[in-house]
Design a protein around this motif. Sequence first.
Motif, mmCIF file in Angstrom:
data_model
loop_
_atom_site.group_PDB
_atom_site.id
_atom_site.type_symbol
_atom_site.label_atom_id
_atom_site.label_comp_id
_atom_site.label_asym_id
_atom_site.label_seq_id
_atom_site.Cartn_x
_atom_site.Cartn_y
_atom_site.Cartn_z
ATOM 1 N N LEU A 31 -22.019 24.699 27.038
ATOM 2 C CA LEU A 31 -20.909 25.358 27.742
ATOM 3 C C LEU A 31 -20.427 24.485 28.905
ATOM 4 O O LEU A 31 -19.220 24.278 29.082
ATOM 5 N N LEU A 32 -21.369 23.938 29.676
ATOM 6 C CA LEU A 32 -20.977 23.095 30.818
ATOM 7 C C LEU A 32 -20.247 21.845 30.334
ATOM 8 O O LEU A 32 -19.315 21.360 30.974
ATOM 9 N N ASN A 33 -20.647 21.358 29.181
ATOM 10 C CA ASN A 33 -19.968 20.205 28.583
ATOM 11 C C ASN A 33 -18.518 20.541 28.237
ATOM 12 O O ASN A 33 -17.597 19.760 28.508
ATOM 13 N N GLU A 34 -18.310 21.746 27.657
ATOM 14 C CA GLU A 34 -16.944 22.200 27.329
ATOM 15 C C GLU A 34 -16.082 22.267 28.596
ATOM 16 O O GLU A 34 -14.916 21.895 28.598
ATOM 17 N N ILE A 35 -16.698 22.784 29.666
ATOM 18 C CA ILE A 35 -15.953 22.951 30.917
ATOM 19 C C ILE A 35 -15.611 21.582 31.496
ATOM 20 O O ILE A 35 -14.469 21.301 31.848
ATOM 21 N N GLU A 36 -16.618 20.725 31.564
ATOM 22 C CA GLU A 36 -16.429 19.445 32.249
ATOM 23 C C GLU A 36 -15.540 18.480 31.457
ATOM 24 O O GLU A 36 -14.657 17.842 32.018
ATOM 25 N N HIS A 37 -15.739 18.440 30.150
ATOM 26 C CA HIS A 37 -15.041 17.401 29.375
ATOM 27 C C HIS A 37 -13.822 17.896 28.610
ATOM 28 O O HIS A 37 -12.991 17.106 28.197
ATOM 29 N N HIS A 38 -13.735 19.211 28.372
ATOM 30 C CA HIS A 38 -12.596 19.707 27.590
ATOM 31 C C HIS A 38 -11.745 20.692 28.373
ATOM 32 O O HIS A 38 -10.826 21.299 27.815
ATOM 33 N N GLY A 39 -12.094 20.895 29.644
ATOM 34 C CA GLY A 39 -11.283 21.767 30.509
ATOM 35 C C GLY A 39 -11.232 23.215 30.048
ATOM 36 O O GLY A 39 -10.329 23.962 30.414
ATOM 37 N N LYS A 40 -12.209 23.619 29.223
ATOM 38 C CA LYS A 40 -12.213 25.016 28.748
ATOM 39 C C LYS A 40 -12.939 25.914 29.746
ATOM 40 O O LYS A 40 -13.797 25.447 30.491
ATOM 41 N N PHE A 41 -12.652 27.194 29.722
ATOM 42 C CA PHE A 41 -13.349 28.217 30.527
ATOM 43 C C PHE A 41 -13.349 27.926 32.036
ATOM 44 O O PHE A 41 -14.231 28.365 32.755
ATOM 45 N N THR A 42 -12.372 27.141 32.494
ATOM 46 C CA THR A 42 -12.353 26.794 33.921
ATOM 47 C C THR A 42 -12.201 28.041 34.781
ATOM 48 O O THR A 42 -12.884 28.189 35.794
ATOM 49 N N THR A 43 -11.290 28.933 34.375
ATOM 50 C CA THR A 43 -11.058 30.149 35.168
ATOM 51 C C THR A 43 -12.333 30.983 35.243
ATOM 52 O O THR A 43 -12.740 31.419 36.320
ATOM 53 N N GLU A 44 -12.985 31.184 34.088
ATOM 54 C CA GLU A 44 -14.222 31.984 34.073
ATOM 55 C C GLU A 44 -15.292 31.321 34.942
ATOM 56 O O GLU A 44 -16.051 31.996 35.642
ATOM 57 N N PHE A 45 -15.330 29.977 34.878
ATOM 58 C CA PHE A 45 -16.332 29.242 35.658
ATOM 59 C C PHE A 45 -16.119 29.480 37.151
ATOM 60 O O PHE A 45 -17.053 29.812 37.891
ATOM 61 N N ILE A 46 -14.869 29.348 37.595
ATOM 62 C CA ILE A 46 -14.573 29.554 39.018
ATOM 63 C C ILE A 46 -14.866 31.002 39.408
ATOM 64 O O ILE A 46 -15.522 31.272 40.413
#
Length: 259
Positions: free
Chosen positions: A34-49
Amino acid sequence: MAGITLTENKDIMIANRLDKLIRNTGFQGNIDDLLNEIEHHGKFTTEFINTFTTNKTHFFREDFHFVDLRDRVLPEFSRNRKEIKMYCSASSTGEEPYSMGITVKECDSSMKASIIATDIDTEVLQYAANGVYRFQKSAKEFPEWIKPQKYFKRRVQKSVLGDESFIKINDDIKSMITFGQMNLNDESYPFEDEHFDVVFCRNVLIYFSLEDQNKILKKLFRTLKIGGTLYLGHSESPQDLIDYATRVGQNIFVKQRNI
Ligand SMILES: C[S@@+](CC[C@H](N)C(=O)[O-])C[C@H]1O[C@@H](n2cnc3c(N)ncnc32)[C@H](O)[C@@H]1O
Protein backbone atom coordinates in the motif's frame (compact mmCIF):
# COMPACT_ATOMS: atom_id res chain seq x y z
CA MET A 1 3.17 16.83 0.83
CA ALA A 2 1.30 17.70 4.06
CA GLY A 3 4.53 18.46 5.91
CA ILE A 4 3.28 16.64 9.01
CA THR A 5 6.33 15.56 11.01
CA LEU A 6 6.04 12.48 13.25
CA THR A 7 8.45 12.15 16.14
CA GLU A 8 10.32 8.95 17.01
CA ASN A 9 8.16 7.89 19.98
CA LYS A 10 5.06 7.58 17.83
CA ASP A 11 5.57 3.94 16.68
CA ILE A 12 2.32 2.58 18.17
CA MET A 13 0.28 5.51 16.89
CA ILE A 14 1.73 5.03 13.40
CA ALA A 15 1.02 1.27 13.45
CA ASN A 16 -2.61 1.91 14.48
CA ARG A 17 -3.10 4.50 11.80
CA LEU A 18 -1.60 2.27 9.12
CA ASP A 19 -4.10 -0.45 10.13
CA LYS A 20 -6.88 2.11 9.79
CA LEU A 21 -5.54 3.15 6.38
CA ILE A 22 -5.71 -0.45 5.11
CA ARG A 23 -9.30 -0.71 6.38
CA ASN A 24 -10.36 2.69 4.95
CA THR A 25 -8.91 2.04 1.50
CA GLY A 26 -10.08 -1.58 1.34
CA PHE A 27 -6.63 -2.31 -0.15
CA GLN A 28 -6.01 -6.01 -0.80
CA GLY A 29 -2.38 -6.48 0.17
CA ASN A 30 0.06 -5.72 2.94
CA ILE A 31 1.07 -2.35 4.25
CA ASP A 32 4.35 -2.26 2.28
CA ASP A 33 2.44 -2.74 -0.99
CA LEU A 34 0.00 0.00 0.00
CA LEU A 35 2.79 2.44 0.90
CA ASN A 36 4.43 1.63 -2.42
CA GLU A 37 1.18 2.51 -4.26
CA ILE A 38 1.01 5.81 -2.39
CA GLU A 39 4.64 6.76 -2.85
CA HIS A 40 5.22 5.65 -6.42
CA HIS A 41 1.79 5.72 -8.07
CA GLY A 42 0.17 8.63 -6.22
CA LYS A 43 -2.80 6.45 -5.22
CA PHE A 44 -4.77 6.82 -1.96
CA THR A 45 -3.06 10.13 -1.18
CA THR A 46 -6.23 11.67 0.24
CA GLU A 47 -6.92 8.65 2.47
CA PHE A 48 -3.28 8.67 3.58
CA ILE A 49 -3.41 12.33 4.61
CA ASN A 50 -6.81 11.95 6.29
CA THR A 51 -5.47 9.02 8.32
CA PHE A 52 -2.46 10.91 9.65
CA THR A 53 -4.03 14.22 10.65
CA THR A 54 -4.87 14.86 14.30
CA ASN A 55 -8.22 16.64 14.44
CA LYS A 56 -8.76 17.30 18.15
CA THR A 57 -10.74 20.51 18.61
CA HIS A 58 -13.72 21.90 20.49
CA PHE A 59 -16.04 24.90 20.58
CA PHE A 60 -14.46 28.05 22.07
CA ARG A 61 -11.09 26.38 22.62
CA GLU A 62 -8.83 28.88 24.42
CA ASP A 63 -11.90 31.05 24.83
CA PHE A 64 -9.92 34.21 25.75
CA HIS A 65 -9.23 34.57 22.00
CA PHE A 66 -12.97 34.82 21.35
CA VAL A 67 -13.37 37.27 24.22
CA ASP A 68 -10.64 39.43 22.64
CA LEU A 69 -12.35 39.16 19.24
CA ARG A 70 -15.67 40.18 20.81
CA ASP A 71 -14.36 43.07 22.91
CA ARG A 72 -11.38 44.52 21.04
CA VAL A 73 -11.75 43.63 17.32
CA LEU A 74 -15.45 43.41 16.45
CA PRO A 75 -16.87 46.62 17.99
CA GLU A 76 -15.08 48.82 15.44
CA PHE A 77 -16.58 46.83 12.55
CA SER A 78 -19.98 47.04 14.15
CA ARG A 79 -19.72 50.84 14.66
CA ASN A 80 -18.58 51.45 11.08
CA ARG A 81 -21.05 48.95 9.56
CA LYS A 82 -18.03 47.36 7.88
CA GLU A 83 -17.78 43.71 6.83
CA ILE A 84 -15.13 41.73 8.68
CA LYS A 85 -13.11 39.13 6.76
CA MET A 86 -11.69 36.29 8.78
CA TYR A 87 -9.62 33.19 8.04
CA CYS A 88 -9.52 29.97 10.04
CA SER A 89 -6.47 28.12 8.73
CA ALA A 90 -6.90 24.62 10.25
CA SER A 91 -10.61 24.34 10.85
CA SER A 92 -10.83 20.60 11.57
CA THR A 93 -14.44 19.52 12.25
CA GLY A 94 -15.71 23.13 12.27
CA GLU A 95 -16.00 24.03 15.95
CA GLU A 96 -13.41 26.83 15.60
CA PRO A 97 -14.94 28.72 12.63
CA TYR A 98 -18.45 28.25 14.07
CA SER A 99 -17.17 29.74 17.35
CA MET A 100 -15.87 32.71 15.34
CA GLY A 101 -19.27 33.13 13.66
CA ILE A 102 -21.16 32.85 16.96
CA THR A 103 -18.87 35.49 18.47
CA VAL A 104 -19.73 37.87 15.61
CA LYS A 105 -23.46 37.35 16.21
CA GLU A 106 -22.98 37.78 19.93
CA CYS A 107 -21.35 41.16 19.34
CA ASP A 108 -23.83 42.46 16.77
CA SER A 109 -26.49 40.23 15.24
CA SER A 110 -26.63 42.37 12.08
CA MET A 111 -22.88 42.57 11.46
CA LYS A 112 -21.63 41.38 8.08
CA ALA A 113 -18.88 38.78 8.29
CA SER A 114 -17.23 36.29 6.00
CA ILE A 115 -15.12 33.43 7.28
CA ILE A 116 -12.96 31.20 5.11
CA ALA A 117 -12.17 27.92 6.84
CA THR A 118 -9.69 25.46 5.38
CA ASP A 119 -8.11 22.17 6.33
CA ILE A 120 -6.08 19.57 4.47
CA ASP A 121 -8.31 16.70 5.64
CA THR A 122 -11.33 16.15 3.39
CA GLU A 123 -13.22 14.05 5.96
CA VAL A 124 -13.23 16.72 8.66
CA LEU A 125 -14.22 19.34 6.09
CA GLN A 126 -17.31 17.30 5.23
CA TYR A 127 -18.15 16.93 8.90
CA ALA A 128 -17.69 20.68 9.41
CA ALA A 129 -19.88 21.64 6.47
CA ASN A 130 -22.61 19.42 7.87
CA GLY A 131 -22.54 21.35 11.16
CA VAL A 132 -24.03 18.63 13.35
CA TYR A 133 -22.45 17.75 16.72
CA ARG A 134 -23.16 15.38 19.58
CA PHE A 135 -24.95 17.38 22.25
CA GLN A 136 -23.51 15.43 25.18
CA LYS A 137 -19.95 16.41 24.26
CA SER A 138 -20.51 19.92 22.86
CA ALA A 139 -22.73 21.29 25.64
CA LYS A 140 -19.77 21.32 28.07
CA GLU A 141 -17.64 23.34 25.66
CA PHE A 142 -19.50 26.65 25.62
CA PRO A 143 -18.36 29.46 27.93
CA GLU A 144 -21.01 30.98 30.16
CA TRP A 145 -21.43 34.04 27.89
CA ILE A 146 -22.75 31.84 25.07
CA LYS A 147 -26.25 30.38 25.15
CA PRO A 148 -26.04 27.50 22.64
CA GLN A 149 -29.82 27.41 22.17
CA LYS A 150 -29.52 30.79 20.37
CA TYR A 151 -27.24 29.31 17.71
CA PHE A 152 -28.15 25.63 17.39
CA LYS A 153 -31.24 23.50 16.93
CA ARG A 154 -31.42 20.36 19.01
CA ARG A 155 -32.82 17.09 17.79
CA VAL A 156 -32.97 13.57 19.09
CA GLN A 157 -31.98 10.68 16.91
CA LYS A 158 -33.24 7.22 17.69
CA SER A 159 -30.91 4.28 17.22
CA VAL A 160 -30.66 0.67 18.36
CA LEU A 161 -28.30 1.82 21.11
CA GLY A 162 -30.87 4.32 22.45
CA ASP A 163 -31.74 7.96 21.86
CA GLU A 164 -28.94 10.39 21.18
CA SER A 165 -29.12 14.19 21.12
CA PHE A 166 -27.50 16.27 18.42
CA ILE A 167 -27.18 20.01 17.85
CA LYS A 168 -27.15 21.58 14.38
CA ILE A 169 -25.70 25.02 13.74
CA ASN A 170 -28.23 27.61 12.52
CA ASP A 171 -28.14 28.65 8.88
CA ASP A 172 -27.32 32.30 9.57
CA ILE A 173 -23.98 31.26 11.13
CA LYS A 174 -23.36 28.59 8.53
CA SER A 175 -23.88 31.04 5.67
CA MET A 176 -20.96 33.19 6.93
CA ILE A 177 -18.51 30.35 6.40
CA THR A 178 -16.95 28.93 3.26
CA PHE A 179 -15.15 25.62 3.81
CA GLY A 180 -12.42 24.45 1.45
CA GLN A 181 -9.43 22.18 1.27
CA MET A 182 -6.00 23.76 1.50
CA ASN A 183 -2.55 22.53 2.42
CA LEU A 184 -0.74 25.07 4.58
CA ASN A 185 2.49 23.66 3.19
CA ASP A 186 1.62 24.77 -0.36
CA GLU A 187 4.12 27.15 -1.91
CA SER A 188 1.56 29.96 -2.21
CA TYR A 189 -1.96 30.56 -0.91
CA PRO A 190 -5.05 31.43 -2.98
CA PHE A 191 -5.67 34.73 -1.13
CA GLU A 192 -4.58 38.24 -1.92
CA ASP A 193 -2.05 39.93 0.32
CA GLU A 194 -3.64 41.93 3.12
CA HIS A 195 -7.05 40.36 2.53
CA PHE A 196 -8.09 39.33 6.07
CA ASP A 197 -8.85 41.37 9.17
CA VAL A 198 -8.37 38.32 11.39
CA VAL A 199 -6.40 35.08 10.98
CA PHE A 200 -6.64 32.09 13.32
CA CYS A 201 -3.74 29.61 13.21
CA ARG A 202 -4.06 27.43 16.27
CA ASN A 203 -2.86 23.99 17.28
CA VAL A 204 -1.61 23.02 13.86
CA LEU A 205 1.99 24.21 13.49
CA ILE A 206 3.07 21.75 16.18
CA TYR A 207 2.93 19.07 13.46
CA PHE A 208 5.52 20.80 11.24
CA SER A 209 9.30 21.19 11.34
CA LEU A 210 10.51 24.54 12.73
CA GLU A 211 11.55 25.63 9.26
CA ASP A 212 8.11 24.87 7.80
CA GLN A 213 6.36 26.55 10.75
CA ASN A 214 8.22 29.74 9.99
CA LYS A 215 7.42 29.60 6.27
CA ILE A 216 3.71 28.99 6.96
CA LEU A 217 3.49 31.83 9.45
CA LYS A 218 5.06 34.23 6.97
CA LYS A 219 2.60 33.22 4.23
CA LEU A 220 -0.34 33.61 6.63
CA PHE A 221 0.99 36.95 7.85
CA ARG A 222 1.06 38.29 4.30
CA THR A 223 -2.68 37.62 3.95
CA LEU A 224 -3.41 39.76 7.02
CA LYS A 225 -4.19 43.49 6.70
CA ILE A 226 -2.02 45.97 8.56
CA GLY A 227 -3.85 46.48 11.86
CA GLY A 228 -5.35 42.98 11.55
CA THR A 229 -5.12 40.36 14.30
CA LEU A 230 -3.36 37.00 14.28
CA TYR A 231 -4.46 34.45 16.89
CA LEU A 232 -1.97 31.65 17.53
CA GLY A 233 -2.46 28.48 19.60
CA HIS A 234 -0.54 27.85 22.82
CA SER A 235 1.91 25.63 20.94
CA GLU A 236 2.57 28.12 18.13
CA SER A 237 5.33 30.68 18.41
CA PRO A 238 5.49 33.85 16.28
CA GLN A 239 9.22 33.40 15.51
CA ASP A 240 10.32 35.86 12.78
CA LEU A 241 7.06 37.85 12.92
CA ILE A 242 7.81 39.38 16.26
CA ASP A 243 9.46 42.53 14.78
CA TYR A 244 6.47 43.15 12.52
CA ALA A 245 3.64 42.83 15.02
CA THR A 246 2.62 43.98 18.48
CA ARG A 247 1.61 41.45 21.09
CA VAL A 248 -1.71 42.56 22.60
CA GLY A 249 -2.62 39.44 24.60
CA GLN A 250 -1.83 35.78 25.10
CA ASN A 251 -0.70 34.65 21.64
CA ILE A 252 -2.58 37.58 20.08
CA PHE A 253 -0.64 39.73 17.61
CA VAL A 254 -1.61 42.88 15.72
CA LYS A 255 0.20 43.36 12.42
CA GLN A 256 2.16 46.61 12.21
CA ARG A 257 3.86 46.28 8.84
CA ASN A 258 4.57 43.82 6.07
CA ILE A 259 7.36 41.34 6.48
C1 LIG B 1 -5.46 19.64 16.26
S1 LIG B 1 -6.46 20.26 14.93
C2 LIG B 1 -6.67 21.93 15.45
C3 LIG B 1 -8.03 22.46 15.07
C4 LIG B 1 -8.33 23.90 15.52
N1 LIG B 1 -7.48 24.84 14.84
C5 LIG B 1 -8.23 24.06 17.00
O1 LIG B 1 -7.29 24.73 17.47
O2 LIG B 1 -9.04 23.50 17.74
C6 LIG B 1 -5.24 20.39 13.63
C7 LIG B 1 -5.85 20.45 12.23
O3 LIG B 1 -4.81 20.81 11.31
C8 LIG B 1 -5.04 20.14 10.10
N2 LIG B 1 -3.79 20.07 9.31
C9 LIG B 1 -2.70 19.28 9.52
N3 LIG B 1 -1.77 19.49 8.56
C10 LIG B 1 -2.27 20.43 7.74
C11 LIG B 1 -1.79 21.06 6.55
N4 LIG B 1 -0.60 20.74 6.01
N5 LIG B 1 -2.57 21.99 5.95
C12 LIG B 1 -3.79 22.31 6.47
N6 LIG B 1 -4.31 21.74 7.58
C13 LIG B 1 -3.56 20.80 8.20
C14 LIG B 1 -5.53 18.77 10.54
O4 LIG B 1 -6.24 18.11 9.50
C15 LIG B 1 -6.40 19.12 11.75
O5 LIG B 1 -7.76 19.21 11.40
